[in-house]
Scaffold this motif. Structure first.
Motif, PDB file in Angstrom:
ATOM      1  N   ASP A   1     -23.761 -19.892   8.399  1.00 52.02           N
ATOM      2  CA  ASP A   1     -23.119 -19.336   9.595  1.00 52.02           C
ATOM      3  C   ASP A   1     -22.860 -20.419  10.645  1.00 52.02           C
ATOM      4  OD1 ASP A   1     -25.602 -19.842  10.772  1.00 52.02           O
ATOM      5  OD2 ASP A   1     -26.170 -17.733  10.925  1.00 52.02           O
TER       6      ASP A   1
ATOM      7  N   ASP B   1     -26.269 -15.910   3.220  1.00 54.55           N
ATOM      8  CA  ASP B   1     -26.184 -15.087   4.432  1.00 54.55           C
ATOM      9  C   ASP B   1     -26.973 -15.689   5.596  1.00 54.55           C
ATOM     10  OD1 ASP B   1     -28.811 -14.634   3.688  1.00 54.55           O
ATOM     11  OD2 ASP B   1     -28.574 -12.477   3.322  1.00 54.55           O
ATOM     12  N   SER B   2     -27.533 -16.878   5.404  1.00 58.59           N
ATOM     13  CA  SER B   2     -28.298 -17.612   6.431  1.00 58.59           C
ATOM     14  C   SER B   2     -29.608 -16.931   6.815  1.00 58.59           C
ATOM     15  CB  SER B   2     -27.448 -17.818   7.703  1.00 58.59           C
ATOM     16  OG  SER B   2     -26.265 -18.529   7.414  1.00 58.59           O
TER      17      SER B   2
END
Length: 358
Positions: free
Chosen positions: A176, A220-221
């Motif tokens: 992200d 998705d971090s």
């Protein structure tokens, strides 16, 4: 610092590379083993010297990597296109560099370097105590434009020539684009830390005694994966601490761990007693791809493996029979980038890319 590029060689992480042929000439069959069913259209991007830790830009158009041409030289940081062209040195050419990564804007990179402490190449470690890695106490993390301009220290924010700043390296960026994870000795041990991309909001993530390093974020971090040294008893802990005081670490036994991105809920993934490192999440976040010498009784050959994040269903990916490591999936998940000794000579290590077959 990540495993070096020759046998049990996790490099710490150039002089000009020879011009490679265009990828338009097509893949070479000798780069690929028929047992490597996950790899298709294997292509070689660098030709000669030691090349490792190649990582994609967020737009998937370029890679950043470290290169060392010959003995007496030191790793420096370069960027290049996916056809091996438009190579540009990002680092200063001084000191030693390692562990570069693009920021999400695709215009900047971060990497660790010793040049702020001294322009000289740091000495090789004294291996009279067995196989050890140097933990140079003057590695700082720098940020620069992808063409090498506007180079400045990121962590620590101020570097004084000749003054040690501790070991700060192995930095990677969350998908992200918000945070950087890295390894540091700032609190006396080799632990993982997280910070914003401007170097603020520093948080310590690990607290176990031992080497925690080489960390990456999940797609998705929300998760992280890293390698951690195995210290089975008090004797091993004392040996680790004794070597660390000498700025050394023994990397012969490393296991993989996963946790939440803030370091909570850590869980061990591998338990094989080998040197497991360079883990990276698969595009769906359900598996890890990593390098290990688990199948070599002499612990000299490293291959790539897949494993579920819960530690089940290990699967071998490569059969290079020498050194395959530093895997990273492209941002769209369709290609795999990694370093290998295959198709080389004199233990040279080059960067390869292949289409990924699920």
């Amino acid at each position: 610092m990540r495993i070096g590029v020759t046998v049990l060689t996790l490099g710490l992480c150039v002089l000009a590379l020879a011009q490679p042929p265009s990828l338009g000439t097509g893949p070479l069959l000798s780069l690929h083993d028929s047992r490597e069913t996950h790899l298709k259209n294997v292509r070689q991007l660098t030709f000669g010297g030691q090349n490792a830790e190649a990582y994609w830009s967020f737009d998937g158009k370029r890679v950043v990597f470290q290169h060392m041409q010959g003995s007496g030289d030191a790793d420096q940081i370069y960027t290049m296109r996916l056809d091996g062209g438009q190579r540009k040195r990002v680092s200063t050419g001084k000191g030693r560099c390692t562990c570069a990564y693009f920021l999400k804007n695709n215009k900047e990179v971060i990497f660790a370097s010793t040049h702020g402490y001294s322009a000289a190449v740091p000495p090789e470690p004294d291996r009279s105590q067995g196989y050890v890695w140097p933990i140079y106490p003057y590695y700082a993390i720098y940020k620069a434009n992808a063409d090498g301009t506007n180079l400045r220290p990121l962590f620590p924010a101020k570097i004084e020539p000749g003054k040690e700043c501790g070991y700060n390296a192995e930095a990677t960026v969350s998908p992200d684009g918000k945070r950087i994870i890295f390894t540091s000795t700032r609190d006396g041990d080799l632990d993982l830390y997280s910070m914003k991309i401007d170097g603020t909001d520093l948080k310590r993530l690990t607290n176990r005694v031992g080497y925690d390093g080489g960390a990456y974020f999940s797609p998705d971090s929300k998760k992280i994966v890293w390698r951690s040294s195995v210290l089975a008893d008090d004797k091993a802990i004392l040996d680790y601490q004794r070597l660390l005081k000498q700025n050394l670490v023994r990397p012969t036994s490393m296991e993989l761990w996963v946790a939440n991105a803030n370091g909570t809920n850590p869980k061990q993934v591998t338990q094989n007693g080998a040197a497991n490192f360079a883990p990276f999440f698969t595009p769906d976040g359900r598996k890890l791809i990593f390098a290990s010498n688990v199948d070599d009784p002499k612990r000299r050959t490293f291959e790539l493996y897949l494993i579920n994040v819960d530690g089940t269903k290990k699967e071998r990916v490569t059969y290079g029979q020498q050194f395959d490591s530093f895997p990273m999936f492209s941002p769209n998940g369709k290609q795999l980038l990694w370093a290998s000794n295959r198709h080389g000579k004199d233990h040279e290590t080059n960067i390869f890319v292949a289409d990924w077959v699920k």
